[in-house]
Design a protein around this motif. Sequence first.
Motif, mmCIF file in Angstrom:
data_model
loop_
_atom_site.group_PDB
_atom_site.id
_atom_site.type_symbol
_atom_site.label_atom_id
_atom_site.label_comp_id
_atom_site.label_asym_id
_atom_site.label_seq_id
_atom_site.Cartn_x
_atom_site.Cartn_y
_atom_site.Cartn_z
ATOM 1 N N PHE A 67 0.591 -0.803 -0.011
ATOM 2 C CA PHE A 67 -0.129 0.267 -0.185
ATOM 3 C C PHE A 67 1.355 1.603 0.155
ATOM 4 O O PHE A 67 2.413 1.385 0.449
ATOM 5 C CB PHE A 67 -1.029 -0.322 1.541
ATOM 6 C CG PHE A 67 -0.149 0.228 2.422
ATOM 7 C CD1 PHE A 67 0.316 1.242 2.888
ATOM 8 C CD2 PHE A 67 -0.204 -1.236 2.805
ATOM 9 C CE1 PHE A 67 1.054 1.122 4.185
ATOM 10 C CE2 PHE A 67 0.648 -1.124 4.477
ATOM 11 C CZ PHE A 67 1.378 0.060 4.783
ATOM 12 N N TYR A 84 -8.200 1.064 -0.148
ATOM 13 C CA TYR A 84 -8.331 1.159 1.799
ATOM 14 C C TYR A 84 -9.813 1.455 1.815
ATOM 15 O O TYR A 84 -10.063 2.772 1.627
ATOM 16 C CB TYR A 84 -7.667 1.158 2.706
ATOM 17 C CG TYR A 84 -6.356 -0.071 2.321
ATOM 18 C CD1 TYR A 84 -7.204 -1.346 2.677
ATOM 19 C CD2 TYR A 84 -5.771 -0.024 1.554
ATOM 20 C CE1 TYR A 84 -5.731 -2.064 2.675
ATOM 21 C CE2 TYR A 84 -4.562 -1.092 1.130
ATOM 22 C CZ TYR A 84 -4.850 -2.322 0.916
ATOM 23 O OH TYR A 84 -3.311 -3.012 1.594
ATOM 24 N N ARG A 625 -10.070 -3.887 1.525
ATOM 25 C CA ARG A 625 -9.630 -3.530 0.004
ATOM 26 C C ARG A 625 -10.258 -3.410 -0.692
ATOM 27 O O ARG A 625 -11.358 -3.754 -0.879
ATOM 28 C CB ARG A 625 -8.139 -4.209 -0.284
ATOM 29 C CG ARG A 625 -6.712 -4.247 0.038
ATOM 30 C CD ARG A 625 -6.106 -5.053 -0.589
ATOM 31 N NE ARG A 625 -5.855 -5.161 -2.429
ATOM 32 C CZ ARG A 625 -5.100 -5.939 -2.530
ATOM 33 N NH1 ARG A 625 -3.923 -6.326 -2.156
ATOM 34 N NH2 ARG A 625 -4.618 -6.072 -4.417
ATOM 35 N N VAL A 631 -5.370 -7.547 2.770
ATOM 36 C CA VAL A 631 -4.739 -6.439 2.893
ATOM 37 C C VAL A 631 -3.649 -6.730 3.504
ATOM 38 O O VAL A 631 -2.515 -7.214 4.271
ATOM 39 C CB VAL A 631 -5.674 -6.341 4.753
ATOM 40 C CG1 VAL A 631 -5.435 -5.166 5.547
ATOM 41 C CG2 VAL A 631 -7.591 -6.016 4.755
#
Length: 633
Positions: A67, A84, A625, A631
């Motif tokens: 991320f 997210y 997500r 995740v």
Amino acid sequence: MNIFDLNDQANHPRATDSDFAKLTDSLMARRQFLGASAGLGLGAFLAGAAHAQGTATQTAQGPRIGFKPIAANSADTVTVPEGYQWRVLTSWGDPLLPSGTSFDHATRGSALSQSLAMGDNNDGMSFFSLGKDHGVIAVNNEYTNYEHLFPHGRCASIDDARKAQAAHGVTVFEVRRQAGTWQPVPNAPLNRRITANTEMRLSGPAAGHPWLKTSADPTGTVALGTFNNCANGRTPWGTYLTCEENFNGYFGSADKLPDNVAFKRYGIAAKDAGYNWHPFDGRFDLGQNPNEPNRFGWVVEIDPMNPHSTPTKRTALGRFKHENAEVVLSADGRVVVYMGDDERGEHIYKFVSAKTFDPQNAAANRQLLDEGTLYVARFTAAEGKLSGQGEWLELTHGKNGLTPENGFKDQAEVLIHARLAATVVGATTMDRPEWIAAHPSRAEVYVTLTNNTDRGVKPNQALNGPNPRAKNVYGQIVRWTPDQGLHTAPTFQWDIFVLAGNPTLHRDLMAGTPNVNADNMFNSPDGLSFDKDGRLWIQTDGDYSNANAFAGMGNNQMLCANPVTGEIKRFLVGPVACEITGICFAPDNATMFVGIQHPGEARKPSHFPQGGQAVPRSSIIAIRRKDGGVVGT
């Protein structure tokens, strides 16, 4: 640090000059290691930090952190990375049991409504699967903020005390996934509230000891309730472990109490931490029931799949201010439980079961935490090093000075006064040991040392290897590897994974290790957990002023770390005045559940999660997500 901890430390300063302390100081002078000096040089600091980020022999790069990290902020909301989304799963006061009623922002409910609803200040939690789209979450409810629990802001009657007691303990509730979204299931068969008045069983070596007997329970085997439940653990046989932390602050008395070395060490005094239960409930009056505090400070085992089962306090794991209980299986099948004692200058413990785990014998497994050996850690380091060796010191009556001459008549007294025993054997004082997390695929263990302004100030808290900074306001994460890769081994190797700090203000140890920079800096690491891929999730409970030593850090947050490379990225920022604490995952790791505790504590300007002028409420949020992926990847 939450307001409770601050009040407790102000009201109950730990004595350092008692007769017992003088005895143990002399023992420690002979036994304890020489720590790092106050003049630790920057070269040694960088050398230790390089080791903390991975050795040259490691070829794997660790788990991917995919991320885009987010910036610090002070907004009254939850912030997550691009791609997210988050939503509230449940909040304090939401009804879960039959006859429960919706949360009333005017009255904040009654003792009855609270006993049927989600407890307050959710903390550690675990997810127990019942299938692909069905499960149970067990979550701690640590304490209450009276400024929000009561419209009048204080406990002024027995009804108030009962309401506060009903907000404590543990909440067990079913969840189901519908159209990709997890939802609580009100009135489900496994939903349960465990509170400060739920009947519990005391088991293990200390059960039945005179120090655990009261007029209400002359057997010393049946206790009422659990409270100040901080973090947690789960066993291989499917039970939940809840840990009693700052239990001392619930007891008080109008009477003058006799001098008691153990009371002083555990912070028990006539003045409580502000809960004010003892004027209305005699169980918490030390003048009437001096043994009642000995029935708290334990790890409690709960069966989340049987709402009629009796929770059990496992005394073999020792009595102190438990943060969490990290359970692993050793190579020979024995159960190992790692535990931290969350107070300045306290210790790290390990329990090793006498018998082995048998996946075919559920009944026998339920007794594994009653028989075994408790140990406490001693860390050693060469001067100026941020790595070294360690050993586990046995806390068994008759060994290592734990004799009647030193105040321990039997093993029960060693366990009830585990803190005193740890000092006698020469354990290392640590900077508030909080959560402990074991790597899912290799023998490697991490512990958050949240902070310690007494380090280098009090005589029993000199600088040492894993605690190298005086007046430590930032905290650190220490890791160790048991020798031969065996969790049952008596020795280990350790290093510092990260020193939290502020590199925009400092150029010395207070800047932190090189894996801390202006974009990911934080203070007071607290919650700690691995996901199944080996990403290390770090949650903070620190200073959210965003000023002075903490400028640029914003509200409390959650970060993600690669344990191989040392890379750390900020994943989440919480609302105003909250602590981020508690984490678990749905079985597919596509949903992460995270706790938002005490938003708006001490009347700070938060109205999370509902906004407007709503009462701020501790909550569990669910993070996904948007594309449904795992995740963190």
